[in-house]
Design a protein around this motif. Structure first.
Motif, PDB file in Angstrom:
ATOM      1  N   LEU A   1       0.828  -1.198   0.000  1.00  0.00           N
ATOM      2  CA  LEU A   1       0.000   0.000   0.000  1.00  0.00           C
ATOM      3  C   LEU A   1       0.868   1.256   0.000  1.00  0.00           C
ATOM      4  O   LEU A   1       1.963   1.267   0.558  1.00  0.00           O
ATOM      5  CB  LEU A   1      -0.907   0.009   1.230  1.00  0.00           C
TER       6      LEU A   1
ATOM      7  N   ASN B   1     -11.114   1.439   0.483  1.00  0.00           N
ATOM      8  CA  ASN B   1      -9.781   1.021   0.044  1.00  0.00           C
ATOM      9  C   ASN B   1      -9.230   1.999  -0.982  1.00  0.00           C
ATOM     10  O   ASN B   1      -9.931   2.422  -1.907  1.00  0.00           O
ATOM     11  CB  ASN B   1      -9.842  -0.372  -0.589  1.00  0.00           C
TER      12      ASN B   1
ATOM     13  N   ASP C   1      -7.418   1.615  -3.450  1.00  0.00           N
ATOM     14  CA  ASP C   1      -7.423   1.124  -4.827  1.00  0.00           C
ATOM     15  C   ASP C   1      -8.813   0.712  -5.313  1.00  0.00           C
ATOM     16  O   ASP C   1      -8.960   0.174  -6.416  1.00  0.00           O
ATOM     17  CB  ASP C   1      -6.462  -0.060  -4.971  1.00  0.00           C
TER      18      ASP C   1
ATOM     19  N   THR D   1     -11.351   6.182  -8.656  1.00  0.00           N
ATOM     20  CA  THR D   1     -10.746   5.440  -7.561  1.00  0.00           C
ATOM     21  C   THR D   1     -10.813   6.262  -6.286  1.00  0.00           C
ATOM     22  O   THR D   1     -10.864   7.508  -6.317  1.00  0.00           O
ATOM     23  CB  THR D   1      -9.276   5.093  -7.841  1.00  0.00           C
TER      24      THR D   1
ATOM     25  N   ALA E   1      -8.418   6.695  -4.246  1.00  0.00           N
ATOM     26  CA  ALA E   1      -7.184   7.489  -4.172  1.00  0.00           C
ATOM     27  C   ALA E   1      -7.319   8.801  -4.926  1.00  0.00           C
ATOM     28  O   ALA E   1      -6.965   9.869  -4.407  1.00  0.00           O
ATOM     29  CB  ALA E   1      -6.007   6.685  -4.723  1.00  0.00           C
ATOM     30  N   ASP E   2      -7.826   8.758  -6.164  1.00  0.00           N
ATOM     31  CA  ASP E   2      -7.931   9.979  -6.964  1.00  0.00           C
ATOM     32  C   ASP E   2      -8.928  10.952  -6.350  1.00  0.00           C
ATOM     33  O   ASP E   2      -8.687  12.170  -6.319  1.00  0.00           O
ATOM     34  CB  ASP E   2      -8.340   9.634  -8.395  1.00  0.00           C
TER      35      ASP E   2
END
Length: 346
Positions: free
Chosen positions: A123, A289, A291, A313, A315-316
């Motif tokens: 990660l 998560n 991802d 995602t 994250a983005d």
């Protein structure tokens, strides 16, 4: 007269004894609240009183320290440690410039889940950073991590309820949250006299939606939190004794194509006799998560409507939001939420 209210829902059928009928009733109540308000007051969460007392005492011990001492726990570039007053602007997470241009005056301390919690996964350390602990505050890690665990349990209980409320398979959301990007943000709204100009607008925390799946909030019973209603008006919200406030984040609004609401809120602190009345809160952000790909759930594009969001995602999405609030770079991907701020009243 339809007064604005944040409904109270007892989740004890999911945290203790409760048959299928009880759970169905709870899921239906949550569904109604998520469709109409996006905020819920939950009782029956079964968080012990000593965990709440530990959290508040840890916050008091840290935030009462001199500013210079607190700043030693500041860490650039990761969502951990101390944030000093007037260094953030939450409205920029929506791409909206604050009219006061003074930035939000709250201070905060963040802890989260590090990579060591998931030793079998590779990660990114920027998202799963190690925690930073303040020196000279005995018991701070133990007390805050105890609350982190309890709030995380409640958040995961809520996603189980969400699956039932949306007629999805049991524990549907587990696949999106088994290494969830979770953060506890402890907030303190207080500044010494002379630190701010009390004339005109004063922002404790600017207008924003929460970023992830669901937020579990403990807060003082002190005025300040305001929630935006569908008609564009702002309403004061205070937790009932023993209740936690829960609100949906952007990712859940995306999943449900805004059938469920990620509601705009802000903090406008009360000023009493020329002083800001102190207010504390602790928000546990259950963000999913890093991802995970978030796209509209089956059946959520209702007849006569269109799909409102492209897949993204975690994250983005989270990175764009944090770049706004922390780095003061306006988020260009939040047009729908920004329009609600611009069109709000007061």
């Amino acid at each position: 007269m339809n007064a604005f209210q944040v409904p109270i829902v007892d989740i004890s059928p999911y945290t203790g004894a409760g048959d299928q009928a009880d759970r169905r009733a709870t899921a239906e109540a949550v569904d109604k609240a998520c469709r109409t308000v996006g905020f819920i007051q939950i009782v029956g969460h079964r968080i012990p009183s000593d965990a709440i007392e530990g959290l508040t005492s840890a916050m008091d011990d840290f935030f009462s320290r001199p500013l210079g001492e607190k700043k030693k726990s500041t860490v650039a570039g990761v969502n951990r440690g101390y944030s000093a007053p007037k260094t953030e602007q939450l409205s920029l997470s929506l791409g909206v410039e604050s009219a006061t241009r003074m930035n939000d005056f709250f201070e905060a301390f963040n802890i989260g889940q590090g990579v060591d919690a998931y030793p079998d996964l590779d990660l990114p350390a920027a998202h799963y950073a190690d925690n930073v602990w303040p020196d000279g505050v005995p018991g701070f890690p133990e007390k805050t991590q105890a609350w982190f665990a309890e709030a995380g349990r409640v958040a995961r209980t809520l996603t189980s309820i969400f699956a039932d409320a949306l007629d999805l398979p049991p524990r549907y959301f587990d696949r999106f949250t088994d290494h969830s990007l979770d953060v506890l943000r402890m907030n303190n709204y207080a500044l010494p006299p002379g630190e701010v100009d009390l004339d005109g607008g004063l922002t404790g925390m600017g207008e924003h939606t929460d970023y992830g799946i669901v937020t579990v909030l403990w807060a003082d019973r002190v005025a300040g939190l305001q929630v935006l209603a569908d008609d564009g008006s702002w309403h004061d919200v205070m937790p009932e004794p023993g209740a936690l406030l829960v609100n949906l984040g952007d990712l859940t609004a995306r999943w449900t194509n805004e059938v469920w609401k990620s509601t705009l809120h802000r903090v406008k602190p009360p000023v009493v006799n020329g002083r800001i009345e102190r207010r504390r809160s602790a928000a546990y952000f259950h963000d999913g998560n890093v991802d995970a790909l978030i796209s509209t759930l089956p059946g959520m594009v209702e007849p006569g409507t269109t799909e409102l969001y492209p897949p993204v995602t975690v994250a983005d999405h989270i990175s764009a939001k944090l770049a706004g609030s922390r780095s003061l770079v306006a988020n260009a991907n939040a047009e729908r939420e920004a329009l609600r701020v611009i069109n709000s009243v007061g």
